[in-house]
Design a protein around this motif. Structure first.
Motif, PDB file in Angstrom:
ATOM      1  N   ARG A   1       0.847  -1.195   0.000  1.00 19.94           N
ATOM      2  CA  ARG A   1       0.000   0.000   0.000  1.00 19.94           C
ATOM      3  C   ARG A   1       0.887   1.251   0.000  1.00 19.94           C
ATOM      4  O   ARG A   1       0.586   2.242  -0.684  1.00 19.94           O
TER       5      ARG A   1
ATOM      6  N   ASP B   1       1.985   1.906  -3.455  1.00 21.36           N
ATOM      7  CA  ASP B   1       0.923   2.554  -4.231  1.00 21.36           C
ATOM      8  C   ASP B   1       0.841   4.043  -3.922  1.00 21.36           C
ATOM      9  O   ASP B   1       0.601   4.866  -4.815  1.00 21.36           O
ATOM     10  N   ILE B   2       1.030   4.411  -2.664  1.00 16.49           N
ATOM     11  CA  ILE B   2       0.944   5.818  -2.269  1.00 16.49           C
ATOM     12  C   ILE B   2       2.134   6.597  -2.814  1.00 16.49           C
ATOM     13  O   ILE B   2       1.989   7.701  -3.354  1.00 16.49           O
TER      14      ILE B   2
ATOM     15  N   GLY C   1      -0.174   3.158  -9.130  1.00 18.07           N
ATOM     16  CA  GLY C   1      -0.634   3.284  -7.755  1.00 18.07           C
ATOM     17  C   GLY C   1      -1.781   4.254  -7.619  1.00 18.07           C
ATOM     18  O   GLY C   1      -2.589   4.423  -8.540  1.00 18.07           O
ATOM     19  N   ARG C   2      -1.856   4.918  -6.478  1.00 18.07           N
ATOM     20  CA  ARG C   2      -3.001   5.782  -6.172  1.00 18.07           C
ATOM     21  C   ARG C   2      -3.199   6.860  -7.225  1.00 18.07           C
ATOM     22  O   ARG C   2      -4.339   7.204  -7.567  1.00 18.07           O
ATOM     23  N   LYS C   3      -2.098   7.427  -7.757  1.00 22.66           N
ATOM     24  CA  LYS C   3      -2.245   8.558  -8.685  1.00 22.66           C
ATOM     25  C   LYS C   3      -2.872   8.160 -10.019  1.00 22.66           C
ATOM     26  O   LYS C   3      -3.385   9.024 -10.734  1.00 22.66           O
TER      27      LYS C   3
ATOM     28  N   GLY D   1      -5.016   5.289 -10.019  1.00 26.44           N
ATOM     29  CA  GLY D   1      -6.190   4.520  -9.663  1.00 26.44           C
ATOM     30  C   GLY D   1      -5.955   3.039  -9.506  1.00 26.44           C
ATOM     31  O   GLY D   1      -6.837   2.307  -9.044  1.00 26.44           O
ATOM     32  N   GLU D   2      -4.764   2.561  -9.876  1.00 24.87           N
ATOM     33  CA  GLU D   2      -4.485   1.127  -9.759  1.00 24.87           C
ATOM     34  C   GLU D   2      -2.981   0.913  -9.625  1.00 24.87           C
ATOM     35  O   GLU D   2      -2.184   1.554 -10.298  1.00 24.87           O
TER      36      GLU D   2
ATOM     37  N   TYR E   1      -3.181  -2.223  -5.500  1.00 28.78           N
ATOM     38  CA  TYR E   1      -4.568  -2.092  -5.083  1.00 28.78           C
ATOM     39  C   TYR E   1      -5.326  -1.274  -6.123  1.00 28.78           C
ATOM     40  O   TYR E   1      -4.722  -0.599  -6.947  1.00 28.78           O
ATOM     41  N   ARG E   2      -6.651  -1.312  -6.054  1.00 33.45           N
ATOM     42  CA  ARG E   2      -7.490  -0.403  -6.825  1.00 33.45           C
ATOM     43  C   ARG E   2      -7.917   0.740  -5.882  1.00 33.45           C
ATOM     44  O   ARG E   2      -8.344   0.492  -4.770  1.00 33.45           O
ATOM     45  N   TRP E   3      -7.787   1.971  -6.380  1.00 38.75           N
ATOM     46  CA  TRP E   3      -8.071   3.137  -5.550  1.00 38.75           C
ATOM     47  C   TRP E   3      -9.338   3.833  -6.044  1.00 38.75           C
ATOM     48  O   TRP E   3      -9.600   3.896  -7.225  1.00 38.75           O
TER      49      TRP E   3
END
Length: 274
Positions: A223, A226-227, A264-266, A268-269, A272-274
């Motif tokens: 995680r 991803d961030i 990652g988060r920026k 959307g995937e 993980y999926r954000w």
């Protein structure tokens, strides 16, 4: 005041905006420099949103933040922190611009893995450069890694530690080395977690839970990746592989996700999926 009265931040992305926020809350007058007006507008919006949220939580800024496109506005800064992408050529160009605009300022680099000594080689006076490695998200993070180059002025080390305390954060002090302490350890754990995903040992959430519930890490390594951004993690891993050998070789799953644009988060995937 244990932070400088006037601070410059070169780069207004997520990290630069967070650094500006931290100094403004501590009472500094902060000037953020961006490349053009659209980037400046985006940086201004980031900082304003962050400061508004902070004020709602009872931590109103004691200082100010302005966002400009002309580096000449840094002329009166005691400290200028560069927060631009992790590419040596970009950082060298920005450090040169800071030196021209604020010749009397101390310079902090927010690099998470690049050599302080290599960056200092672009400066006429390498003694004014020190690593100030902030962590994302800056307003909530309690840590700043102070990185000391071979030619960093000894008095600057204590001064930087005092500034970090003035921000309400804890300083750890390390000598210039590949990945410093934080990136080297964080990336090592994250790469092993990725290999476990690649080998089918467990899913991303279960691997992260092993660290958050078993070892009390606040966020799991996948995680966190991803961030931070998978592209950022890949670049750091490749740098550490060149410097420290194959134990930092990026797993294929990381290369594949970056190639597919799953950053990652920026985006959307990522893991993980954000």
């Amino acid at each position: 005041m244990t932070v400088p009265a006037v601070v410059g931040v070169y780069g207004g992305g997520r990290m630069g905006a967070g650094i500006a926020h931290a100094f403004a809350v501590a009472g500094s007058a902060v000037t953020v420099v961006e490349n053009d007006e659209p980037a400046a507008a985006a940086a201004r919006a980031r900082v304003e949103k962050s400061l508004a949220k902070s004020a709602e939580l009872g931590a109103a800024a004691g200082g100010t933040v302005s966002v400009v496109t002309d580096p000449a506005a840094l002329a009166s800064a005691t400290l200028v922190v560069e927060a631009v992408p992790e590419l040596v050529e970009i950082k060298h160009a920005v450090l040169a611009a800071i030196t021209r605009s604020a010749p009397d300022a101390v310079i902090g680099t927010n690099t998470s893995s690049l050599s302080i000594d290599a960056l200092a080689s672009a400066l006429p006076d390498p003694s004014v450069l020190i690593g100030l490695h902030f962590f994302n998200p800056v307003p909530a993070s309690g840590l700043v890694e102070v990185v000391v180059g071979a030619r960093t002025a000894p008095a600057l080390v204590g001064q930087a530690q005092e500034w970090v305390r003035g921000l309400g954060k804890h300083a750890i002090t390390v000598q210039d080395s590949p990945g410093f302490a934080s990136s080297r350890l964080g990336v090592a754990i994250a790469l092993e977690a990725m290999r476990m995903v690649e080998e089918g040992v467990a899913g991303a959430e279960d691997i992260d839970n092993a660290m958050t519930l078993g070892y009390r890490h606040p966020v799991g390594p996948l995680r966190t990746t991803d961030i931070v951004g998978l592209d950022v993690r890949l670049a750091i891993a490749e740098h550490l592989e060149r410097e420290l050998g194959p134990r930092f070789a990026p797993p294929q799953v990381l290369r594949d996700k970056v190639a597919a644009g799953h950053l990652g988060r920026k985006t959307g995937e990522g893991f993980y999926r954000w």
